[in-house]
Write an enzyme that holds these catalytic residues in place. Structure first.
Site, PDB file in Angstrom:
ATOM      1  CB  SER A   1       4.637  -0.348  10.201  1.00  0.00           C
ATOM      2  OG  SER A   1       3.972   0.938   9.946  1.00  0.00           O
ATOM      3  CG  LEU A   2       7.162   4.152  14.149  1.00  0.00           C
ATOM      4  CD1 LEU A   2       7.530   5.298  13.301  1.00  0.00           C
ATOM      5  CD2 LEU A   2       6.622   4.310  15.375  1.00  0.00           C
TER       6      LEU A   2
ATOM      7  CD  GLN B   1       6.743   1.361   6.069  1.00  0.00           C
ATOM      8  OE1 GLN B   1       6.312   2.226   6.396  1.00  0.00           O
ATOM      9  NE2 GLN B   1       7.776   0.879   6.935  1.00  0.00           N
TER      10      GLN B   1
ATOM     11  CD  GLN C   1       1.092   4.654  14.728  1.00  0.00           C
ATOM     12  OE1 GLN C   1       0.450   5.223  15.676  1.00  0.00           O
ATOM     13  NE2 GLN C   1       0.984   4.633  13.347  1.00  0.00           N
TER      14      GLN C   1
ATOM     15  CG  HIS D   1       0.902  -0.259   6.139  1.00  0.00           C
ATOM     16  ND1 HIS D   1       2.130   0.167   5.779  1.00  0.00           N
ATOM     17  CD2 HIS D   1       0.981  -0.339   7.584  1.00  0.00           C
ATOM     18  CE1 HIS D   1       2.810   0.531   6.719  1.00  0.00           C
ATOM     19  NE2 HIS D   1       2.187   0.196   7.844  1.00  0.00           N
TER      20      HIS D   1
ATOM     21  NE  ARG E   1       5.457   6.039   8.013  1.00  0.00           N
ATOM     22  CZ  ARG E   1       4.971   4.888   8.708  1.00  0.00           C
ATOM     23  NH1 ARG E   1       4.749   5.163  10.076  1.00  0.00           N
ATOM     24  NH2 ARG E   1       4.558   3.771   8.373  1.00  0.00           N
TER      25      ARG E   1
END
Length: 306
Positions: free
Chosen positions: A91-92, A249, A10, A200, A116
């Site tokens: 991440s994503l 994660q 993102q 996170h 998510r």
């Protein structure tokens, strides 16, 4: 040349992204149509026309970026591009890597990251959590300041993006205290990020629990191209470990510096960013000097590499 393909998270979204590539390669728009059908929203119109506020809602951003990253990867394959030695995503972007590597079907992937994003947004009410980028302090200093000023609040270092570039997340009150404290400790800048999700951090624990339930009914396979995970900087050996890494994660730091260093130690000398923007390429430049970096989001980029 040993190369890796990496997928952004993102923050890389933009109105008009992938539009130029779609004019040359119809599979790009076709993939966005497939995603739209799976989600029940017109994802292509959203990415091309906006408004940016709608695209930036995390439950829209995540499937849009996954679709963009997979589309660029499929163009790469369609043009005869070789498979990389390894993949990773920030991440994503880790989900995008897993779709590209065959661990998740595309339809399952876009629906999974949409959920998510919703779990993340619902874990902390809007306005109660946030993130900030700390520039110019080493990792240990950022961790130390977070511990010193957190008090009763949550404040954690969550993205280790590059040397001297760490993202913190936590309750909004702690984020507001962090800026002057980090600058007093020697930070060059402390920039609040335009997000309302403390991604996170431990505040995402309820989202992780919901994601674990969601993944229990999702078909996940061992990737056919190795994928290095953010959570533990390891390659999962079975589908259960892939799922466990994705759950961990969500409320654990993104260890991007270690991820890039590990790939380089394994012989990777070229990093190709699949998807819009050049955010990850900029990070890689700061992590390892002298490696080759490219981004495949426009037609001419493919011509130079294949």
């Amino acid at each position: 040349m040993s190369f890796s393909i990496i997928f952004p998270g993102q923050g890389s979204q933009a109105i008009g992204m992938m539009g130029e590539l779609a004019t040359r390669h119809s599979l790009v728009k076709d993939l966005f149509v497939e995603a739209s059908d799976a989600l029940g929203v017109d994802l292509w119109a959203m990415t091309q026309q906006g408004p940016i506020d709608l695209l930036s809602q995390t439950e829209n951003t995540q499937p849009a970026l996954l679709t963009a990253g997979v589309a660029a990867w499929r163009v790469w394959c369609d043009l005869g591009g070789q498979h990389p030695a390894i993949m990773a995503g920030h991440s994503l972007g880790e989900y995008t890597a897993l779709v590209a590597a065959g661990a998740l079907s595309f339809a399952d992937g876009v629906k999974l990251v949409r959920d998510r994003g919703r779990y993340m947004q619902e874990a902390v009410p809007a306005g109660e959590g946030g993130m900030a980028a700390i520039i110019g302090l080493d990792d240990e200093q950022v961790i130390k300041v977070c511990a010193e000023i957190a008090g009763e609040d949550v404040l954690q270092a969550v993205n280790f993006n590059a040397p001297g570039q760490v993202v913190i997340a936590g309750s909004i009150a702690a984020i507001e205290r962090a800026a002057p404290a980090m600058k007093a400790a020697g930070a060059k800048r402390a920039l609040p990020l335009p997000v309302s999700i403390p991604a996170h951090s431990s505040l995402m624990s309820s989202a992780s629990a919901r994601l674990a339930e969601r993944l229990a009914s999702t078909d996940v396979r061992v990737p056919n191209i190795p994928v290095l995970h953010n959570h533990n900087v390891q390659i999962a050996q079975d589908s259960d470990q892939v799922k466990a890494n994705l759950v961990s994660q969500l409320d654990s730091p993104v260890r991007w510096v270690e991820t890039v260093v590990t790939m380089h130690q394994q012989g990777v000398d070229t990093f190709i960013e699949s998807g819009p923007g050049k955010v990850l390429g900029g990070m890689v430049k700061r992590i390892i000097k002298g490696v080759n970096i490219a981004c495949i989001d426009k037609p001419e980029a493919f011509n130079a590499l294949i």
